[in-house]
Design a protein around this motif. Sequence first.
Motif, PDB file in Angstrom:
ATOM      1  N   ASN A 192       0.852  -1.285  -0.161  1.00 51.18           N
ATOM      2  CA  ASN A 192      -0.146   0.132   0.168  1.00 51.18           C
ATOM      3  C   ASN A 192       0.750   1.240   0.102  1.00 51.18           C
ATOM      4  O   ASN A 192       0.461   2.263  -0.507  1.00 51.18           O
ATOM      5  CB  ASN A 192      -0.777  -0.109   1.468  1.00 51.18           C
ATOM      6  CG  ASN A 192      -2.241  -0.882   1.126  1.00 51.18           C
ATOM      7  OD1 ASN A 192      -2.577  -1.179   0.100  1.00 51.18           O
ATOM      8  ND2 ASN A 192      -2.642  -1.479   2.340  1.00 51.18           N
ATOM      9  N   ILE A 193       2.054   1.083   0.404  1.00 52.07           N
ATOM     10  CA  ILE A 193       2.847   2.433   0.643  1.00 52.07           C
ATOM     11  C   ILE A 193       3.361   2.887  -0.802  1.00 52.07           C
ATOM     12  O   ILE A 193       3.427   3.924  -0.985  1.00 52.07           O
ATOM     13  CB  ILE A 193       4.270   2.079   1.594  1.00 52.07           C
ATOM     14  CG1 ILE A 193       3.742   1.651   3.077  1.00 52.07           C
ATOM     15  CG2 ILE A 193       5.174   3.174   1.722  1.00 52.07           C
ATOM     16  CD1 ILE A 193       4.901   1.036   3.867  1.00 52.07           C
ATOM     17  N   TRP A 194       3.881   1.969  -1.630  1.00 57.15           N
ATOM     18  CA  TRP A 194       4.338   2.299  -2.866  1.00 57.15           C
ATOM     19  C   TRP A 194       3.555   2.149  -4.127  1.00 57.15           C
ATOM     20  O   TRP A 194       3.809   2.354  -5.323  1.00 57.15           O
ATOM     21  CB  TRP A 194       5.776   1.707  -3.069  1.00 57.15           C
ATOM     22  CG  TRP A 194       5.846   0.108  -3.019  1.00 57.15           C
ATOM     23  CD1 TRP A 194       5.262  -0.794  -4.161  1.00 57.15           C
ATOM     24  CD2 TRP A 194       6.243  -0.573  -1.828  1.00 57.15           C
ATOM     25  NE1 TRP A 194       5.509  -2.263  -3.663  1.00 57.15           N
ATOM     26  CE2 TRP A 194       5.888  -1.973  -2.294  1.00 57.15           C
ATOM     27  CE3 TRP A 194       6.646  -0.267  -0.675  1.00 57.15           C
ATOM     28  CZ2 TRP A 194       6.229  -3.119  -1.549  1.00 57.15           C
ATOM     29  CZ3 TRP A 194       6.800  -1.374   0.161  1.00 57.15           C
ATOM     30  CH2 TRP A 194       6.656  -2.770  -0.179  1.00 57.15           C
ATOM     31  N   ASP A 195       2.227   1.192  -3.629  1.00 59.24           N
ATOM     32  CA  ASP A 195       1.638   0.707  -4.971  1.00 59.24           C
ATOM     33  C   ASP A 195       0.541   1.890  -5.373  1.00 59.24           C
ATOM     34  O   ASP A 195       0.121   1.897  -6.515  1.00 59.24           O
ATOM     35  CB  ASP A 195       0.649  -0.404  -4.435  1.00 59.24           C
ATOM     36  CG  ASP A 195       1.124  -1.594  -4.756  1.00 59.24           C
ATOM     37  OD1 ASP A 195       2.250  -1.503  -5.467  1.00 59.24           O
ATOM     38  OD2 ASP A 195       0.557  -2.647  -4.828  1.00 59.24           O
ATOM     39  N   ARG A 196       0.343   2.848  -4.780  1.00 60.02           N
ATOM     40  CA  ARG A 196      -0.498   3.961  -5.223  1.00 60.02           C
ATOM     41  C   ARG A 196       0.277   5.471  -5.655  1.00 60.02           C
ATOM     42  O   ARG A 196       0.208   6.354  -4.922  1.00 60.02           O
ATOM     43  CB  ARG A 196      -1.413   4.567  -3.994  1.00 60.02           C
ATOM     44  CG  ARG A 196      -2.397   3.195  -3.672  1.00 60.02           C
ATOM     45  CD  ARG A 196      -3.159   3.370  -2.608  1.00 60.02           C
ATOM     46  NE  ARG A 196      -4.112   2.188  -2.284  1.00 60.02           N
ATOM     47  CZ  ARG A 196      -5.583   2.246  -2.313  1.00 60.02           C
ATOM     48  NH1 ARG A 196      -6.203   3.512  -2.690  1.00 60.02           N
ATOM     49  NH2 ARG A 196      -6.115   1.246  -2.224  1.00 60.02           N
TER      50      ARG A 196
END
Length: 464
Positions: A198-202
């Motif tokens: 979630n930290i780098w996926d968005r």
Amino acid sequence: MVDQNKATADENGGAGELRRNLHNRHIQLMAIGGAIGTGLFMGSGKTISMAGPSIIFVYMIIGFMLFFVMRAMGELLLSNLEYKSFSDFAADLLGPWAGYFTGWTYWFCWVVTGIADIVAISSYFQLWFPGFSVWMSALLCIVVFLTLNIVTVKLFGEMEFWFAIIKIVAIVALIVTGIVLVFMHYPSPGGAHAALSNIWDRGGWFPKGISGFFAGFQIAVFAFVGIELVGTAAAETRDPRKVLPRAINAIPLRVIMFYVCALIVIMAVTPWDQVVADRSPFVEMFVLIGLPAAASIVNFVVLTSAASSANSGIFSTSRMLYGLAQQDVAHPLFGKLSPRAVPTNGLFFSCLCLLGGVALIYLIPNVMTVFTLVTTVSAILFMFVWTIILCSYLVYRKRRPEQHAASVYKMPLGKIMCWVVMAFFVFILVLLTLQQDTRQALMVTPLWFVILAFGWMMRRRRHG
């Protein structure tokens, strides 16, 4: 037991001076308490929404820079144990004007920070008592803190010790809970599941671009105010040669543990683009996963964190006024101590000034607007104080090379890092011009220095 304490206090300071009544555990926990401020609990929601995951790097960069400010302060304080605070060494090394400007600015820093903390406490109160008047809760806070500080410095040390323990336990619990939720792939209302991705996926690490990354610095700097509190408490510390280095050296580890890990966990459980900007993400994380009881517990923790910061601020302002009176740059009334060696006149005056926060909340109902305005002013003033510490260090290195050579606690990369950190502060001031709310605060702050300059000229004229 009381007699023993009294005897020890008398050994460490007479009736007319501050006593070294704080122990190693008090200073260690005070340093941790100073490093975990309201900016982390209250302001991190806004910084995450502005900068996204890149906020992690913002906190690491600021923590790295401020470590060197603390090392410079540590070397200076230990070079002469007669120094009670950084306004003392500023006056000695840069001249009386520097002691005057630093002392009064630091006092004002903590008054402004205290106002921000009281704004935050009033906001947290609303979770439990939504119908209770915000400005009334602010007034209640001031009365409680005044009562706590009037008693003795020992009680202050104990209060800070337990406040800091609550903060540490809460952040560790938050990190552990977050890790468990990530392993469980716990669902959140937005349709996402708790996961490190979630930290780098968005949008990657810099979803808001470089401008979003830069925008995160303002409230992030405020999260660190109070980190220098160990310097103010040095006058009331037993065995400062052993205690101060230990407290300062632990700062990098604390920044990684408390800031970086906590933010990673929050953004892993709640994707950064679902974090609510004007609320505490610590509380919201538990509300989002449907644990309102846990949210109430976390709300209590963040409330005690803000209370700890405000309590530290009131302690600092009264001691700074005492120091200024000793230097003959504040009214002699502030230099008088109660029979318990507490500067009560300074306490009453500082608390009176904190009532400005009650007035602000009354006039501007939007808590986050007040918080941003006040924290920006506070961050600018603190950067001035930190810069004075670095300038004092540069003069100390030039004028007293023999003292530096004999120092057992030398600042690493001394002169070079002083210039690097000061350049970093200039960079932050430039960043503050980019947002409208921070730009307003930047335009208002110079008024304080105009008032100080006028006061200094009047004093020079009076003393010939």
